[in-house]
Design a protein around this motif. Structure first.
Motif: not given
Length: 1028
Positions: A516-529
């Motif tokens: 899973x590679x999501x560099x600079x993808x505006x991911x917010x919040x916490x790492x999903x459980x």
């Protein structure tokens, strides 16, 4: 061992007696003798017991009970690959080593009825091929390939006249990731050569091929990897091959063959179907006459030095000419004739240059088309969708423009589509969703826009999806991925936003991605459980997002995780004391840089190649255990609050460390002498600490060093002589220390040097002339020292500074899939700039705040590629050279606090990019030049203060004459005006001197004295304003 010898003697005697008695027990004894000299880690030979050897695994007997077949080929050879660090690593999941190991008993070759012998992919410990093999005259099939023999082939096989198939190859093609590099340009470019390379399994050579002359029944001959370099030096080296008239397949790849393609000999092989001569040194064009071999169906010439075009071979089914950079292929011309049988075409890394023609679609049998790195231009023709049998299409690293064909769904057999690093534009067509056979889709590094069709995620066989570095938009909810069967997902810097739509969403068992590679993808919040259930996850990259909270400990315990990059987020908390990653073909990486992590550095690492904890708030000392991590290649701990000495354990004798960055901390003590153990080190940054002492001489053993930064410490002594050993050095930063003495002449021998920072020390004497001969030097920073003497006159050796940089090359290093930038602190426009990634246009010349004397060299104008020049705070005299006007890239010019005289040269107005100018505190005179752009610089006059004879400045003279020089004045007029000024000054002085003699007689009278001083004032005023 002595037991094996006794057993061998006994078996030999038993075999002889068994022949006398007319039984075949001798064959059983011979096989047991063979077994006795081998180790069998996987118990492949466990069935070799009992009286009847015909029942043993790998053995088959004839109807008469004689051993006819010995097939001990390794059923599970260890699959290996070459990783990015050029290491051969295992890529298989074998729990055991299935290779038989040892030497071959001579008794094996007493099995004189044997017809089939296969010992391939075992390990015979670099032993010689037993000469007794010549006894097996009934052999029709012999395979000794990749079995770790080391020998010269002469006559061992000459008697095997019944052979139909002979395989003596000692090299094998494996995946090679080391050819993948990054061209450090803006924008960066991914370069990859052939992703397959040969690795050797033993070493066989042959001084000539005469031993083939008697093997006239051969149909299949495989000598891949056998060294034929000496043989091919002979003029008729290939003559024995021409006698093999029954030959159907000839494989001579990776044999070090040089010269031309042996056309005449090949034409005698009228049954030849397959010819492989890849990875040699063949230097010719492909002869047209080979098309006369009407049986020829497969031709492999990749990885040579071939040139010319591809001749027309209407009978060919497979053709590979990849990695022949001198070959020029005109696809339009090539496909103007039918290639009706062609199923496989590889022209990667040749020169195509033109477009993919619409006529390609006439080759309706084509199933694989590979054309990476061919400089192909234009768009992909829509007619390509007529290739109904096309399974693999690779057009990576080209200049393809336009949009993807709308009718992609017509490619009903397509499994593998890779178009990365082109210039594709427009939307991703939704018709891709109608290719149910698609397994691999790579659109990385293009200019695609619009949304990613979500239906792509639902393709039933799609396992690999890459859209990194595009200009897409839209949100991709994480829940969509869980409904897919994707193994690898790469969305980094694509413009897409990945949304964690439900922190507590339930886990879907079928979703088990490897990457899973999501560099600079505006991911917010916490790492999903649900990430905790991703037991197959090998690579997780969530860099440069807005993730927050504590990093969950379970993330470090994922059983397959090899790469974890959470850098540049807002994570808080502490790092667990133990970090263990899973070994993999890729470098194992843990990067938590650029967060708000606290606490101490973990003390235990397992299977970690790259550690990056830089730019956090970590405290304490560097744990001693970190130097004991096996296979560690990079340690970056910069920008924390670490204190104490550099631990001695960090410098273990057996290490492969390439990068060590401990900068911007509070480390104390000295540089360890055993730092010289870092034989592989290319990057060493200890800047901005509290280190003292001198640079140890032992460091000279680190000859691979390319980047050395010791700035901002308390080192002292003379210039470190150890630096002259670093012949590959590109960056040297010793600024902000207590070094003294002269800059040594050997600095001119560091021909790869690009950045030199020696500012804020106590270096004295003159600037070495050799420094100005370094062609790659792009930045010179010698400010705030005690340098004296003149500026060197010959500046034309600074080639990098004498040309504008059209290609913005980045200065830094990629290692183990991670980038380390070259950091540079420069002072321009009176502001300090800190560059994390230095580009080729970050050039400059700063020798300010020294005691330099003399004139500014006329050749300064040659440095027309530098954006800033700072010669301020010296004792420079003379005029400002007119040639400065030739420095067309100048953005910042500081000549303040010198003793420059004369007028401001009008050529300064030619510097269109000039944004900062400081000529204050000199002895300049006359008027300030003008043109519309130049007039915008410092209208308040602050750039000119401290020049009392300069007109129009706050503290200068008030000039009444309105005439001001302009850029339209000719050079001749300017020179003439300067001559007039010179004559008037001399004449006025002469008149003043003579008049003084006469006026002296009248000075006693006050009226005469007053008249005298009024006259002098008038003369001075005329001198100053004579050009106005």
């Amino acid at each position: 061992m002595w037991l094996k010898k006794v057993f061998l003697i006994f078996a030999t005697l038993f075999y002889c007696f068994s022949l006398v008695d007319g039984f075949h027990e001798g064959e059983r004894a011979a096989l047991m003798s063979f077994k006795s000299l081998l180790t069998d880690p996987s118990n492949r030979l466990s069935s070799w017991k009992g009286e009847n050897c015909c029942n043993w695994k790998g053995i088959k007997c004839s109807s008469s009970g004689r051993v006819a077949v010995v097939n001990l080929r390794n059923p599970h050879p260890d699959e290996v690959m070459i990783n990015v660090n050029k290491e051969v690593v295992s890529n298989s999941n074998n729990a055991f080593d299935f290779a038989l190991k040892g030497t071959i008993s001579p008794l094996l070759f007493t099995l004189d009825h044997i017809q089939y012998l296969d010992l391939s992919f075992n390990d015979f410990m670099l032993s010689k091929i037993p000469v007794e093999i010549s006894n097996l005259t009934k052999l029709t099939y012999l395979n000794l390939s990749n079995s770790m023999f080391q020998d010269s082939i002469t006559t061992q096989f000459s008697n095997l006249t019944s052979l139909r198939s002979l395989d003596l190859s000692c090299a094998n093609l494996v995946p090679d990731l080391s050819s993948i590099t990054v061209s450090l340009t803006l924008p960066p470019k991914l370069d990859s050569g052939s992703l397959l390379s040969f690795i050797s399994y033993g070493y066989l050579s042959s001084p000539n091929l005469r031993w083939l002359e008697g093997l006239r029944r051969l149909r299949y001959l495989v000598l891949t990897g056998v060294d034929l370099s000496k043989s091919s030096e002979s003029f008729h080296w290939d003559t024995p091959i021409s006698s093999l008239s029954n030959l159907m397949s000839l494989q001579l790849s990776n044999c070090n063959i040089s010269g031309r393609i042996p056309t005449a000999q090949l034409l005698n092989l009228t049954s030849l179907s397959t010819l492989e001569m890849s990875s040699n040194f063949l230097a010719s064009s492909i002869p047209d006459i080979l098309s006369n071999l009407t049986t020829l169906s497969a031709l492999y010439f990749s990885g040579n030095d071939l040139d010319g075009q591809i001749p027309y071979f209407p009978q060919l089914e497979k053709l590979s000419v990849s990695s022949n950079p001198a070959m020029t292929i005109d696809l339009v011309s090539m496909f103007s004739v039918p290639w009706s049988k062609l199923t496989y075409l590889d022209i990667s890394f040749t020169q195509v240059g033109g477009t993919v023609p619409a006529s390609l679609s006439n080759s309706t049998s084509l199933t694989i088309f590979l054309a990476d790195g061919c400089s192909i231009q234009g768009s992909i023709p829509s007619s390509i969708t007529k290739l109904k049998k096309l399974r693999i299409l690779m057009l990576n690293e080209n200049n393809i423009t336009g949009q993807l064909p709308v009718s992609m769904s017509s490619l009903i057999s397509l499994q593998y589509l890779s178009l990365f690093q082109n210039r594709l534009q427009g939307n991703i067509p939704i018709s891709i969703c109608q290719i149910p056979s698609l397994e691999y889709l790579n659109l990385n590094w293009n200019d695609l826009t619009g949304r990613l069709p979500s239906c792509i995620l639902q393709l039933p066989k799609l396992s690999y999806l890459y859209v990194q570095k595009n200009n897409l938009n839209g949100n991709m909810p994480m829940s969509l991925f869980q409904k897919s069967r994707l193994d690898q997902i790469s969305f980094g810097v694509s413009g897409l936003s990945v949304e964690i739509d439900d922190q507590d969403q339930s886990f879907v068992q079928t979703f088990q991605p490897e990457m899973l590679e999501f560099t600079s993808c505006n991911v917010r919040g916490k790492i999903p459980k649900f990430f905790s259930n991703l037991t197959s996850l090998v690579i997780l990259i969530l860099a440069n997002n807005s993730l927050s909270g504590a990093i969950p400990y379970w993330l470090f315990n994922l059983p397959a995780l090899s790469v974890l990059d959470l850098s540049m987020n807002n994570f808080k908390g502490v790092i667990p004391p133990t970090i263990q990653l899973k070994s993999s073909p890729y470098p194992t990486i843990i990067s938590l840089a650029g967060n708000n992590l606290q606490g101490s550095i973990p003390s235990k690492f397992e299977n970690v190649n790259v550690i990056d904890f830089s730019l956090n708030n970590l405290v304490g000392s560097i744990p001693t255990q970190i130097g004991e991590v096996h296979g560690i290649r990079s340690i970056s701990l910069s920008g924390n609050k670490i204190h104490g000495p550099i631990p001695e354990s960090l410098c273990q004798a057996a290490n492969v460390l390439q990068v060590l960055d401990l900068s911007s901390n509070s480390l104390s003590g000295t540089i360890r002498r055993n730092l010289s153990n870092f034989k592989s080190l290319i990057y060493l940054n200890l800047g901005e600490n509290k280190l003292t002492g001198s640079v140890p001489k032992e460091l000279e053993r680190v000859t691979s060093l390319r980047y050395l930064d010791l700035n901002g410490n308390e080192f002292e002594g003379s210039f470190p002589t150890v630096i002259q050993k670093f012949k590959d050095l590109e960056m040297l930063n010793l600024a902000g220390n207590r070094f003294e003495g002269r800059i040594p002449k050997f600095i001119g021998d560091l021909h790869h040097l690009r950045i030199l920072m020696l500012a804020s020390n106590s270096f004295n004497e003159s600037i070495p002339e050799g420094l100005m001969m370094l062609e790659n030097l792009q930045y010179i920073g010698l400010s705030r020292n005690n340098l004296s003497g003149p500026l060197p006159e010959n500046l034309d050796g600074l080639k990098m500074m004498t040309k504008t940089q059209n290609q913005t090359t980045i200065f830094g290093y990629f290692y183990s899939l991670k980038f380390t930038g070259a950091q540079l602190e420069i002072v321009t426009k009176r502001q300090t700039q800190f560059l994390v990634s230095v580009c080729s246009y970050n050039t400059g010349f700063d020798v300010s705040s020294n005691a330099l004397t003399g004139k500014i060299p006329e050749k300064i104008g040659l440095l027309n590629g530098i954006p800033f020049l700072n010669l301020s705070h010296n004792n420079l005299t003379g005029l400002i050279p007119k040639t400065i006007g030739e420095m067309i890239s100048l953005e910042s010019l500081d000549l303040s606090y010198n003793q420059l005289t004369g007028e401001i040269t009008v050529t300064l107005t030619l510097l269109n990019f000039l944004a900062y100018l400081n000529l204050s505190y000199n002895n300049l005179s006359g008027r300030i030049p003008t043109n519309p752009q130049f007039d915008t610089l410092y209208q308040d006059g602050t750039a000119y203060v401290g020049n009392k004879y300069l007109c129009g400045t706050p503290d200068g003279m008030n000039c009444s004459n309105n005439y001001r020089p302009s850029t339209n004045e000719t050079t001749e007029n300017r020179y003439g005006q300067e001559n007039v000024l010179f004559v008037l000054v001399i004449f006025s002085g002469f008149v003043t001197g003579i008049s003084g003699v006469f006026l002296l007689l009248y000075l006693i009278d006050d009226n005469w004295r007053s008249r005298y001083w009024r006259a002098v004032d008038k003369i001075v005023s005329k001198i100053v304003n004579c050009k106005l």
